[in-house]
Write an enzyme that holds these catalytic residues in place. Structure first.
Site, PDB file in Angstrom:
ATOM      1  N   ASP A  12      -7.617  -5.441  -4.682  1.00  0.00           N
ATOM      2  CA  ASP A  12      -7.314  -4.383  -5.647  1.00  0.00           C
ATOM      3  C   ASP A  12      -7.611  -4.821  -7.074  1.00  0.00           C
ATOM      4  O   ASP A  12      -7.935  -3.984  -7.928  1.00  0.00           O
ATOM      5  CB  ASP A  12      -5.841  -3.979  -5.552  1.00  0.00           C
ATOM      6  CG  ASP A  12      -5.550  -3.100  -4.347  1.00  0.00           C
ATOM      7  OD1 ASP A  12      -6.499  -2.528  -3.789  1.00  0.00           O
ATOM      8  OD2 ASP A  12      -4.375  -2.992  -3.966  1.00  0.00           O
ATOM      9  N   HIS A  24     -53.000  20.923   4.969  1.00  0.00           N
ATOM     10  CA  HIS A  24     -52.710  19.514   4.682  1.00  0.00           C
ATOM     11  C   HIS A  24     -53.942  18.656   4.982  1.00  0.00           C
ATOM     12  O   HIS A  24     -54.352  17.809   4.179  1.00  0.00           O
ATOM     13  CB  HIS A  24     -51.535  19.027   5.528  1.00  0.00           C
ATOM     14  CG  HIS A  24     -50.194  19.469   5.041  1.00  0.00           C
ATOM     15  ND1 HIS A  24     -49.837  20.776   4.941  1.00  0.00           N
ATOM     16  CD2 HIS A  24     -49.116  18.746   4.632  1.00  0.00           C
ATOM     17  CE1 HIS A  24     -48.593  20.864   4.499  1.00  0.00           C
ATOM     18  NE2 HIS A  24     -48.136  19.643   4.294  1.00  0.00           N
ATOM     19  N   GLN A  81       0.826  -1.211   0.000  1.00  0.00           N
ATOM     20  CA  GLN A  81       0.000   0.000   0.000  1.00  0.00           C
ATOM     21  C   GLN A  81       0.858   1.259   0.000  1.00  0.00           C
ATOM     22  O   GLN A  81       0.487   2.279  -0.581  1.00  0.00           O
ATOM     23  CB  GLN A  81      -0.948   0.007   1.193  1.00  0.00           C
ATOM     24  CG  GLN A  81      -2.098  -0.969   1.078  1.00  0.00           C
ATOM     25  CD  GLN A  81      -2.898  -0.792  -0.199  1.00  0.00           C
ATOM     26  OE1 GLN A  81      -2.850  -1.637  -1.100  1.00  0.00           O
ATOM     27  NE2 GLN A  81      -3.632   0.294  -0.306  1.00  0.00           N
ATOM     28  N   GLU A 113      -9.492   2.037   5.407  1.00  0.00           N
ATOM     29  CA  GLU A 113      -9.971   1.719   4.061  1.00  0.00           C
ATOM     30  C   GLU A 113      -9.866   0.216   3.823  1.00  0.00           C
ATOM     31  O   GLU A 113     -10.809  -0.438   3.391  1.00  0.00           O
ATOM     32  CB  GLU A 113      -9.139   2.486   3.036  1.00  0.00           C
ATOM     33  CG  GLU A 113      -9.498   2.200   1.600  1.00  0.00           C
ATOM     34  CD  GLU A 113      -8.511   2.827   0.620  1.00  0.00           C
ATOM     35  OE1 GLU A 113      -8.838   2.895  -0.579  1.00  0.00           O
ATOM     36  OE2 GLU A 113      -7.403   3.236   1.029  1.00  0.00           O
ATOM     37  N   HIS A 114      -8.687  -0.346   4.083  1.00  0.00           N
ATOM     38  CA  HIS A 114      -8.461  -1.795   3.976  1.00  0.00           C
ATOM     39  C   HIS A 114      -8.008  -2.295   5.342  1.00  0.00           C
ATOM     40  O   HIS A 114      -7.084  -1.736   5.938  1.00  0.00           O
ATOM     41  CB  HIS A 114      -7.343  -2.124   2.991  1.00  0.00           C
ATOM     42  CG  HIS A 114      -7.442  -1.455   1.658  1.00  0.00           C
ATOM     43  ND1 HIS A 114      -6.859  -0.227   1.393  1.00  0.00           N
ATOM     44  CD2 HIS A 114      -8.037  -1.856   0.505  1.00  0.00           C
ATOM     45  CE1 HIS A 114      -7.086   0.095   0.125  1.00  0.00           C
ATOM     46  NE2 HIS A 114      -7.803  -0.868  -0.428  1.00  0.00           N
ATOM     47  N   HIS A 173       1.719   3.202  -3.273  1.00  0.00           N
ATOM     48  CA  HIS A 173       0.732   4.026  -3.969  1.00  0.00           C
ATOM     49  C   HIS A 173       1.075   5.510  -3.906  1.00  0.00           C
ATOM     50  O   HIS A 173       0.879   6.244  -4.876  1.00  0.00           O
ATOM     51  CB  HIS A 173      -0.655   3.844  -3.337  1.00  0.00           C
ATOM     52  CG  HIS A 173      -1.440   2.703  -3.890  1.00  0.00           C
ATOM     53  ND1 HIS A 173      -1.967   2.702  -5.149  1.00  0.00           N
ATOM     54  CD2 HIS A 173      -1.803   1.522  -3.327  1.00  0.00           C
ATOM     55  CE1 HIS A 173      -2.631   1.564  -5.353  1.00  0.00           C
ATOM     56  NE2 HIS A 173      -2.536   0.838  -4.263  1.00  0.00           N
TER      57      HIS A 173
END
Length: 435
Positions: A367, A426, A264, A333-334, A267
């Site tokens: 991924d 109403h 990771q 996230e993961h 990235h």
């Protein structure tokens, strides 16, 4: 390279022990507003001008010609094509299973409410093209939209100098494999603006029609454009730097855990790589493995920056329960789980974009090829949001079908509630039907 913080024997506030990389989307919004205005007033020419300014190349045309898509697919490496086809097939199976059933609820004589799922009409799918090439992101954006039945899809990806101003050919090939023929050589905030406002050619001919929703990850300027245009369009999320957390006990393999943290980190220099463990021995072994694996790696400098940043590190805690509490507060996230009975541990997790269970379910599987979606909530937003999925592209629409009998039964109730709220008209609107 990865710092170790030993919290054993200390009171742990799960919400504060794991810092994150700063992402000032609000601060970037004023910088993108002039870009959005330029696209709104200048149309396709403005998008091309901005591509030349920011990407260093002016595409020969904003929309990618159909022959370029066909040629990219024809030239695609057979192994990459096979891998993409497998990824697409698995993703289609998983996302088709996410389609929610409609329902028709009978509440009595002449009283029916139908719950009906309706796809968004048109979607713009953004595929980044900066530090790396992401054909997998084409798959992850397009497949759930197609599974939802979205009738109109368009993809935008930045123009590339090396390919004459077209998006990367592997991106184009992935679009062709998925049957997407509306593709634009546009990146950054200008691509989001193009989707939101629609653009015309210089002669006034409509080139790209406005969309209802924009999805897909991008840099901070893409996130800022999404924020600024929210309301004009719907969005999936404001994606921040990617992150992985590994929850592990003494049974975890240090070599594999280190490799996953590194995967990771390659990235982005702001990527977060975090290990939460009950084992000080594992913590030390993972640090040793990182020091062994990083030197000479393809993105060595970028990985070093990510792993030494404040957003990365190792926490050693007393118990598995504390580790789970920290993981839930972090809402990665993961999240990988490497523990005895990893499935039981994973089922105790509430907050994570996606949970990868056991040593043979690493994040890179998700991924690319697991069938799950890799467009996931970042920055702790997994506490309240989901990753991209089929339902992301659907809206629940209710059809209310009452007859005279059904309405008459509720008329006095409606009148009472309308009076209590100070809205007598109403009640009157219902009462007039029965005089």
């Amino acid at each position: 390279m990865l710092s170790i913080t030993d919290l054993r024997g200390h009171d742990v506030d799960p919400a504060t022990v794991l810092p994150r990389a700063e992402l000032d989307v609000a601060g970037a919004v004023p910088r993108v507003l002039p870009i959005l205005d330029e696209v709104r007033s200048g149309g396709a020419s403005a998008v091309l001008d901005l591509g030349e300014r920011f990407d260093g190349i002016r595409p020969p045309s904003l929309r990618v010609p159909a022959p370029a898509l066909a040629e990219a697919l024809e030239a695609l490496d057979p192994e990459v094509r096979s891998a993409l086809e497998e990824s697409i097939a698995r993703a289609r199976t998983v996302h088709a299973a996410q389609l929610p059933p409609g329902s028709e609820v009978d509440l009595g004589e002449g009283a029916i409410v139908e719950n009906r799922w309706v796809p968004v009409g048109r979607v713009g799918l953004y595929v980044p093209g900066g530090r790396a090439v992401y054909p997998s992101s084409v798959v992850m954006n397009v497949v759930p939209a197609q599974a939802a039945g979205v009738p109109s899809l368009a993809v935008a990806s930045p123009p590339q100098k090396d390919f004459g101003g077209l998006p990367h050919p592997v991106i184009l090939a992935a679009c062709a494999l998925l049957g997407v023929d509306e593709v634009y050589a546009a990146g950054g905030a200008q691509a989001v603006a193009m989707f939101a406002y629609g653009v015309n050619d210089d002669d006034g001919t409509r080139l790209c029609a406005p969309v209802d929703m924009v999805t897909g990850p991008g840099n901070i300027y893409v996130a800022a454009a999404k924020r600024a245009l929210l309301g004009t369009i719907g969005i999936d999320a404001e994606a921040g730097p990617t992150e992985i957390a590994v929850l592990a006990d003494a049974t975890a393999d240090a070599e594999w855990v280190a490799a996953d943290l590194i995967s990771q980190a390659e990235h982005d220099p702001m990527a977060g790589s975090v290990l939460i463990t009950t084992s000080p021995e594992l913590a030390r072994d993972v640090v040793a493995q990182v020091q062994e694996q990083v030197p000479g790696s393809f993105h060595e400098e970028q990985v070093r920056q990510a792993l030494t940043g404040p957003q990365s590190g190792i926490l050693v805690v007393d118990t598995l329960a504390t580790a789970i509490a920290v993981a839930d507060a972090y809402a990665a996230e993961h999240l990988e789980v490497h523990t005895v009975d990893a499935l039981a541990t994973a089922r105790r997790i509430r907050n994570a974009g996606a949970v990868f269970v056991g040593p043979y379910s690493p994040v890179p599987l998700g991924d690319y090829s697991s069938g799950s979606n890799h467009v996931l909530p970042t920055g702790g937003s997994a506490r309240y949001s989901s990753g991209l999925n089929t339902v992301s592209f659907l809206r629940l629409q209710q059809l209310i079908r009452y007859s005279e009998t059904g309405l008459k039964e509720l008329a006095s109730n409606i009148s009472a509630l309308a009076g209590a709220e100070g809205l007598p008209a109403h009640g009157e609107a219902v009462a007039r039907r029965f005089r």
